[in-house]
Enzyme design. Sequence first.
Site, short mmCIF file in Angstrom:
data_model
loop_
_atom_site.label_atom_id
_atom_site.label_comp_id
_atom_site.label_asym_id
_atom_site.label_seq_id
_atom_site.Cartn_x
_atom_site.Cartn_y
_atom_site.Cartn_z
N CYS A 165 8.27 56.75 -87.55
CA CYS A 165 8.81 57.82 -85.79
C CYS A 165 9.02 57.05 -84.44
O CYS A 165 8.52 58.00 -82.66
CB CYS A 165 7.38 58.68 -85.64
N HIS A 305 2.47 58.86 -77.14
CA HIS A 305 3.04 59.80 -78.38
C HIS A 305 1.97 60.25 -79.42
O HIS A 305 2.65 61.92 -80.09
CB HIS A 305 2.65 58.18 -79.76
N GLU A 316 -4.50 55.56 -79.34
CA GLU A 316 -3.81 55.37 -77.83
C GLU A 316 -3.95 55.41 -76.35
O GLU A 316 -3.98 54.92 -75.93
CB GLU A 316 -2.82 56.73 -78.04
N LYS A 337 4.67 66.75 -78.17
CA LYS A 337 4.40 67.38 -79.00
C LYS A 337 4.11 68.87 -79.15
O LYS A 337 3.61 69.38 -80.63
CB LYS A 337 3.80 65.97 -79.76
N HIS A 342 6.30 67.45 -83.78
CA HIS A 342 6.54 66.25 -83.71
C HIS A 342 8.11 65.89 -84.66
O HIS A 342 8.22 66.06 -85.35
CB HIS A 342 5.05 65.59 -84.57
N PHE A 403 4.31 55.21 -89.03
CA PHE A 403 4.71 54.95 -89.85
C PHE A 403 4.44 52.99 -90.24
O PHE A 403 5.55 53.13 -90.45
CB PHE A 403 4.56 55.46 -90.85
#
Length: 417
Positions: A165, A305, A316, A337, A342, A403
Amino acid sequence: MELRRVVITGLGALTPVGNSVNQYWENLIKGVSGSGPITRFDPQKFRTRFACEVKNFDINQYVEVKEARKMDLFAQFAIATASEAMEDAKIDVSEVDLQRCGVVWGTGIGGFTTCAQEMEIFSTGDGTPRFNPFFIPKIIGDIAAGHLSMRFGFLGPNYVTTSACASSANAISDAFNLIRLHKADIIITGGSEAPINVAGVGGFNSMQALSTRNEDPQTASRPFDKGRDGFVVGEGSAALILEDLEHALQRGAKIYAEIVGTGLSADAYHLVAPHPEGKGARQAMHAALTDAGMSPNEIDHINTHGTSTSLGDIAEIKAISSLFGEHTYQMHINSIKSMVGHLLGAAAAVESVATVLTVYNDIIPPTINHFEDDDAFDKRINFTFNKAAKRTVNAAISNAFGFGGHNTSLLFKKFKA
């Protein structure tokens, strides 16, 4: 060697809330949700039956039917947004040195839709391999950059970055460095992803990563809300034209913003979970500030994010609070998002376009779908909940984490000659 300044001169977007930059930006400011029932396949047996799909997309506006059949959906998305960005930048390919024009694109899974479809056809047949002759060229991630170079005749650097991502954030970072290190003058960068298929949704469901709020999909993406229960998968693309400042000025280009720093790090912690204290995220933001020669107190906005997952959102915010200290409360923080879902490898590109427009227009899109405060977050933090905010934004960071523990931060600044 003196590092060159790099500016953004063109934008393109194809998202769940708009098929052009103007439509996308207008709906972000309004707080429009792009989530709804899945139409790309029958999801009735799936735990999650909704997603953030692109609506009314027609690739034949850009390429002929015969050529479109040779492309996976993620590559078609790339063609659409790069074409819009090139038109926006008003680049005449007959008047630039094509050997100094390149493409650096990002995608997390490339031709996932084609792969899923072809394997389904094979598995339901008699075992005879009857694969599409364009099967391999359609699924490989680098093919998007190849299509774009051929479309515009760009002969310079040409490749794709893959870091889950964070993929398109790494692409933008690479494009930035190639230009400031004198390796190119113009680069089309960004990312695209088309993961809404049986394998994509089924795979994320098996990880328990997706929201299952099937009764109310439009409010399912809830970054920083107490009731968040996973992310909403999205699809689409965004493109940015990065250009050497002097080159842009010489041709009288419109300049949206300047990219002044990038930061990269690894969590080195877990396959799919972030470091619980956000150490890698903090390191990436700190590196971007150092790269730009700026202090934390100079940042006005962070496009997080912010995936709407329990662990990710907390990590975060811990990273931001640790790095920015008391200045955390002076910034506007958001997660788009909440509206677009996402987009995996394309997320950072779509969010970078939003961040650039935030810097350009001094308007911060909201984090929608906030219903209940989470005690895990300091109530003094301004998450820009539910309503856009107007304020001067001289500098902003856009975060992307993937990831595997990949972290990338991009720092954009209001352009001043």
